[in-house]
Scaffold this motif. Sequence first.
Motif, short mmCIF file in Angstrom:
data_model
loop_
_atom_site.label_atom_id
_atom_site.label_comp_id
_atom_site.label_asym_id
_atom_site.label_seq_id
_atom_site.Cartn_x
_atom_site.Cartn_y
_atom_site.Cartn_z
N ARG A 61 -62.39 41.41 96.84
CA ARG A 61 -62.56 42.55 97.75
C ARG A 61 -61.32 42.82 98.57
O ARG A 61 -61.21 43.87 99.22
CB ARG A 61 -63.76 42.28 98.67
CG ARG A 61 -65.09 42.25 97.94
CD ARG A 61 -66.20 41.62 98.77
NE ARG A 61 -67.34 41.32 97.93
CZ ARG A 61 -68.38 42.14 97.77
NH1 ARG A 61 -68.43 43.29 98.40
NH2 ARG A 61 -69.38 41.80 96.99
N LEU A 62 -60.36 41.88 98.58
CA LEU A 62 -59.10 42.11 99.27
C LEU A 62 -58.02 42.63 98.34
O LEU A 62 -56.94 43.00 98.81
CB LEU A 62 -58.63 40.81 99.95
CG LEU A 62 -59.57 40.20 100.99
CD1 LEU A 62 -58.94 38.95 101.61
CD2 LEU A 62 -59.95 41.21 102.07
N ASP A 63 -58.29 42.65 97.03
CA ASP A 63 -57.30 43.19 96.09
C ASP A 63 -57.15 44.69 96.31
O ASP A 63 -58.13 45.44 96.24
CB ASP A 63 -57.75 42.93 94.65
CG ASP A 63 -57.70 41.46 94.26
OD1 ASP A 63 -57.49 40.61 95.15
OD2 ASP A 63 -57.89 41.18 93.06
N ARG A 93 -66.60 47.50 99.89
CA ARG A 93 -65.99 46.18 99.94
C ARG A 93 -66.67 45.24 100.93
O ARG A 93 -66.52 44.03 100.83
CB ARG A 93 -64.51 46.31 100.36
CG ARG A 93 -63.63 47.08 99.38
CD ARG A 93 -62.21 47.17 99.94
NE ARG A 93 -61.34 47.97 99.08
CZ ARG A 93 -60.52 47.47 98.16
NH1 ARG A 93 -60.47 46.16 97.97
NH2 ARG A 93 -59.75 48.26 97.43
N LEU A 94 -67.39 45.79 101.89
CA LEU A 94 -67.83 45.00 103.04
C LEU A 94 -68.91 43.98 102.70
O LEU A 94 -69.83 44.26 101.93
CB LEU A 94 -68.35 45.92 104.14
CG LEU A 94 -67.31 46.77 104.87
CD1 LEU A 94 -67.98 47.59 105.96
CD2 LEU A 94 -66.21 45.89 105.47
N LEU A 95 -68.79 42.82 103.32
CA LEU A 95 -69.84 41.82 103.39
C LEU A 95 -70.43 41.86 104.79
O LEU A 95 -69.84 42.44 105.71
CB LEU A 95 -69.27 40.44 103.07
CG LEU A 95 -68.70 40.25 101.66
CD1 LEU A 95 -67.98 38.91 101.54
CD2 LEU A 95 -69.80 40.38 100.62
N PRO A 96 -71.60 41.26 105.01
CA PRO A 96 -72.21 41.32 106.35
C PRO A 96 -71.30 40.72 107.42
O PRO A 96 -70.52 39.79 107.14
CB PRO A 96 -73.49 40.50 106.18
CG PRO A 96 -73.80 40.58 104.72
CD PRO A 96 -72.48 40.60 104.03
N ILE A 195 -51.76 44.72 99.49
CA ILE A 195 -52.06 43.37 99.02
C ILE A 195 -52.55 43.51 97.59
O ILE A 195 -53.64 44.03 97.34
CB ILE A 195 -53.12 42.69 99.90
CG1 ILE A 195 -52.58 42.48 101.33
CG2 ILE A 195 -53.55 41.35 99.30
CD1 ILE A 195 -53.58 41.90 102.29
N VAL A 196 -51.74 43.12 96.65
CA VAL A 196 -52.07 43.28 95.24
C VAL A 196 -53.22 42.35 94.87
O VAL A 196 -54.21 42.76 94.25
CB VAL A 196 -50.84 43.02 94.35
CG1 VAL A 196 -51.20 43.23 92.87
CG2 VAL A 196 -49.69 43.94 94.76
N THR A 197 -53.08 41.07 95.25
CA THR A 197 -54.16 40.10 95.01
C THR A 197 -54.24 39.15 96.21
O THR A 197 -53.24 38.90 96.90
CB THR A 197 -53.94 39.26 93.73
OG1 THR A 197 -52.71 38.55 93.85
CG2 THR A 197 -53.93 40.13 92.50
N ALA A 198 -55.42 38.60 96.42
CA ALA A 198 -55.64 37.54 97.40
C ALA A 198 -56.45 36.46 96.70
O ALA A 198 -57.57 36.73 96.26
CB ALA A 198 -56.40 38.08 98.61
N ARG A 199 -55.90 35.25 96.58
CA ARG A 199 -56.55 34.22 95.80
C ARG A 199 -56.55 32.87 96.53
O ARG A 199 -55.56 32.48 97.14
CB ARG A 199 -55.84 34.03 94.45
CG ARG A 199 -55.94 35.23 93.52
CD ARG A 199 -57.35 35.44 92.99
NE ARG A 199 -57.40 36.58 92.09
CZ ARG A 199 -57.61 37.84 92.46
NH1 ARG A 199 -57.81 38.12 93.75
NH2 ARG A 199 -57.63 38.80 91.59
N ARG A 200 -57.66 32.19 96.41
CA ARG A 200 -57.75 30.83 96.91
C ARG A 200 -56.87 29.92 96.05
O ARG A 200 -56.86 30.03 94.83
CB ARG A 200 -59.21 30.36 96.82
CG ARG A 200 -59.50 28.99 97.39
CD ARG A 200 -60.91 28.59 97.04
NE ARG A 200 -61.38 27.42 97.77
CZ ARG A 200 -62.51 26.78 97.49
NH1 ARG A 200 -63.27 27.21 96.50
NH2 ARG A 200 -62.88 25.73 98.21
N TRP A 201 -56.12 29.05 96.71
CA TRP A 201 -55.29 28.08 96.00
C TRP A 201 -56.15 26.88 95.66
O TRP A 201 -56.67 26.21 96.55
CB TRP A 201 -54.11 27.69 96.87
CG TRP A 201 -53.17 26.72 96.19
CD1 TRP A 201 -53.14 25.37 96.37
CD2 TRP A 201 -52.14 27.04 95.27
NE1 TRP A 201 -52.16 24.81 95.60
CE2 TRP A 201 -51.52 25.81 94.91
CE3 TRP A 201 -51.68 28.22 94.70
CZ2 TRP A 201 -50.46 25.75 94.02
CZ3 TRP A 201 -50.63 28.16 93.80
CH2 TRP A 201 -50.03 26.95 93.46
#
Length: 222
Positions: A61-63, A93-96, A195-201
Motif C-alpha cells: 500500500r506504500l508502493d 490504500r487505507l487500513l483502520p 516511493i517506488v517500493t517499501a519492503r520489510r527487510w
Amino acid sequence: MRHAAAPAAAQPKYAPPPAIQLQDTEHVVLTTTEGEIVLELDGKHAPITTLNFLRYAQSKRLDGILFYRAMHLPWGDPPSGLIQAGTQGDPRRLLPPIAHEPTTVTGVHHKAGAISMARYAPGTATGDFSILLSDMDGLDANPKAESEDDRQGYAAFGHVVKGMDVVRRIFDAPLDPNKGDGVMKGQMLSVPVKIVTARRWEGPWEAPVSAPTPAAAPAPAP
C-alpha cells in the motif's frame, strides 16, 4: 450529493495485510526516485505503530505513494524540519486507524532521523508519516501541556539508519508557494518524490548493496 464509487476494475488490488510475527527490531527499505532510505523500527517499545507500518509495506500500500511535504523550521544551519509522505487519505490504500503510542510510554523520541506517524487527533493515524531532519522535542508527549493534543504528542517509532542524504535531498527540493492548505501552504513539494517500493527487510540487518539509482523523473499523483 452522492459520490459514486469508481468501477471495480479501476481499483488497485492490494493484498490483505499479512500475519506478521513482530520482532523487537524491524527494518523497512524505502526505494524512492531519489535513492534508498532504510528505517529501523522499534517493535519492542512501539509495537502497535511498527506493526501498522509493516502491514502497509507488506501489502504494497506504500508502493507509489509520494513524499509530498517539506516543513522548514525558521532556525538551524543547515535548515531543518521534516519531510512527509503517505497515503493522503486514499480510501483504496487505507487500513483502520491505530491506537496512539505516546513517547511517554514508548521512550522513542523525536530526534534527528526519527520516523513519526502523522495524524489529526490521537488515535487517527493511518498511512502518513514524517521523517525528521532535526530534533523536534515539541512533537513528544508533554503531560504538562494545556491541550490534550500536546499532552499526547505524536508517535515516533524508529529512525533512519541509511539514506539521510536522500532525506536531505527531498527536504531541499523546491516548494510550491501556492500548494497546500492552512499551515501546510507553501510546504508542498513542487515535484513530489515517489516511493517506488517499501519492503520489510527479512533476516538480520546488513546494509544492502544497491544498484545506482536512475535520475528522478517527475512523479505522477497516485
